[in-house]
Design a protein around this motif. Sequence first.
Motif, PDB file in Angstrom:
ATOM      1  N   ALA A   1      26.784   6.841  16.170  1.00  0.00           N
ATOM      2  CA  ALA A   1      27.090   5.544  15.564  1.00  0.00           C
ATOM      3  C   ALA A   1      27.380   5.643  14.068  1.00  0.00           C
ATOM      4  O   ALA A   1      27.709   4.642  13.451  1.00  0.00           O
ATOM      5  CB  ALA A   1      25.928   4.578  15.806  1.00  0.00           C
ATOM      6  N   SER A   2      27.308   6.833  13.502  1.00  0.00           N
ATOM      7  CA  SER A   2      27.418   6.973  12.048  1.00  0.00           C
ATOM      8  C   SER A   2      28.773   6.541  11.494  1.00  0.00           C
ATOM      9  O   SER A   2      28.855   6.112  10.344  1.00  0.00           O
ATOM     10  CB  SER A   2      27.110   8.403  11.611  1.00  0.00           C
ATOM     11  N   GLN A   3      29.831   6.637  12.276  1.00  0.00           N
ATOM     12  CA  GLN A   3      31.160   6.256  11.788  1.00  0.00           C
ATOM     13  C   GLN A   3      31.704   5.011  12.488  1.00  0.00           C
ATOM     14  O   GLN A   3      32.878   4.673  12.322  1.00  0.00           O
ATOM     15  CB  GLN A   3      32.137   7.421  11.964  1.00  0.00           C
ATOM     16  N   MET A   4      30.869   4.322  13.246  1.00  0.00           N
ATOM     17  CA  MET A   4      31.318   3.116  13.947  1.00  0.00           C
ATOM     18  C   MET A   4      31.451   1.946  12.991  1.00  0.00           C
ATOM     19  O   MET A   4      30.641   1.776  12.082  1.00  0.00           O
ATOM     20  CB  MET A   4      30.321   2.715  15.041  1.00  0.00           C
ATOM     21  N   THR A   5      32.474   1.144  13.237  1.00  0.00           N
ATOM     22  CA  THR A   5      32.561  -0.132  12.538  1.00  0.00           C
ATOM     23  C   THR A   5      31.581  -1.086  13.201  1.00  0.00           C
ATOM     24  O   THR A   5      31.072  -0.813  14.301  1.00  0.00           O
ATOM     25  CB  THR A   5      33.979  -0.729  12.624  1.00  0.00           C
ATOM     26  N   HIS A   6      31.355  -2.206  12.568  1.00  0.00           N
ATOM     27  CA  HIS A   6      30.460  -3.214  13.146  1.00  0.00           C
ATOM     28  C   HIS A   6      30.998  -3.670  14.512  1.00  0.00           C
ATOM     29  O   HIS A   6      30.248  -3.747  15.480  1.00  0.00           O
ATOM     30  CB  HIS A   6      30.331  -4.394  12.180  1.00  0.00           C
TER      31      HIS A   6
ATOM     32  N   PHE B   1      31.504  -2.079   6.535  1.00  0.00           N
ATOM     33  CA  PHE B   1      30.675  -2.747   5.527  1.00  0.00           C
ATOM     34  C   PHE B   1      30.056  -1.741   4.563  1.00  0.00           C
ATOM     35  O   PHE B   1      29.205  -2.090   3.747  1.00  0.00           O
ATOM     36  CB  PHE B   1      29.583  -3.589   6.198  1.00  0.00           C
ATOM     37  N   ARG B   2      30.453  -0.480   4.714  1.00  0.00           N
ATOM     38  CA  ARG B   2      29.972   0.616   3.857  1.00  0.00           C
ATOM     39  C   ARG B   2      28.461   0.737   3.849  1.00  0.00           C
ATOM     40  O   ARG B   2      27.847   1.015   2.821  1.00  0.00           O
ATOM     41  CB  ARG B   2      30.507   0.464   2.436  1.00  0.00           C
ATOM     42  N   MET B   3      27.877   0.491   5.010  1.00  0.00           N
ATOM     43  CA  MET B   3      26.439   0.711   5.162  1.00  0.00           C
ATOM     44  C   MET B   3      26.167   1.116   6.604  1.00  0.00           C
ATOM     45  O   MET B   3      26.896   0.732   7.521  1.00  0.00           O
ATOM     46  CB  MET B   3      25.629  -0.520   4.764  1.00  0.00           C
ATOM     47  N   ALA B   4      25.155   1.918   6.772  1.00  0.00           N
ATOM     48  CA  ALA B   4      24.799   2.393   8.109  1.00  0.00           C
ATOM     49  C   ALA B   4      24.383   1.228   8.999  1.00  0.00           C
ATOM     50  O   ALA B   4      23.873   0.211   8.522  1.00  0.00           O
ATOM     51  CB  ALA B   4      23.661   3.403   8.005  1.00  0.00           C
TER      52      ALA B   4
END
Length: 117
Positions: free
Chosen positions: A63-68, A30-33
């Motif tokens: 968690a910085s590169q995790m997808t939802h 979602f291109r947001m943290a």
Amino acid sequence: MAGVTAMTVQLNRMDRVSPWGFRLQGGRDFRMALSVKKVEPRSPADGQLHSGDAILAIDGYDASQMTHAQAQQMIRNSGNTLQLTVNKGLFQSLKPTGPIKFSPAAAYGYSHGHSTF
């Protein structure tokens, strides 16, 4: 950002069926943290997490590169203890400002970047 420090919170619940009591938003897809959107009163998350907390790690995993979906799965698989590293109040909850004309996520049955736990 001055004055922002990471802290670790540990949530505990009685059984795997009980909700954690918070709503997750964001993710790499979602291109947001990842962050906390909402916290339910009288839940394991109440008093530990707050709306706008940025989630830096889930059970020790960055968690910085995790997808939802990856974050959802980690939270669901955490058992009765969930450890989150957060920056308190770093983000604001996203709210729609007008009518949604088209949502690819809705067309394919995906969430809008929010999950309730």
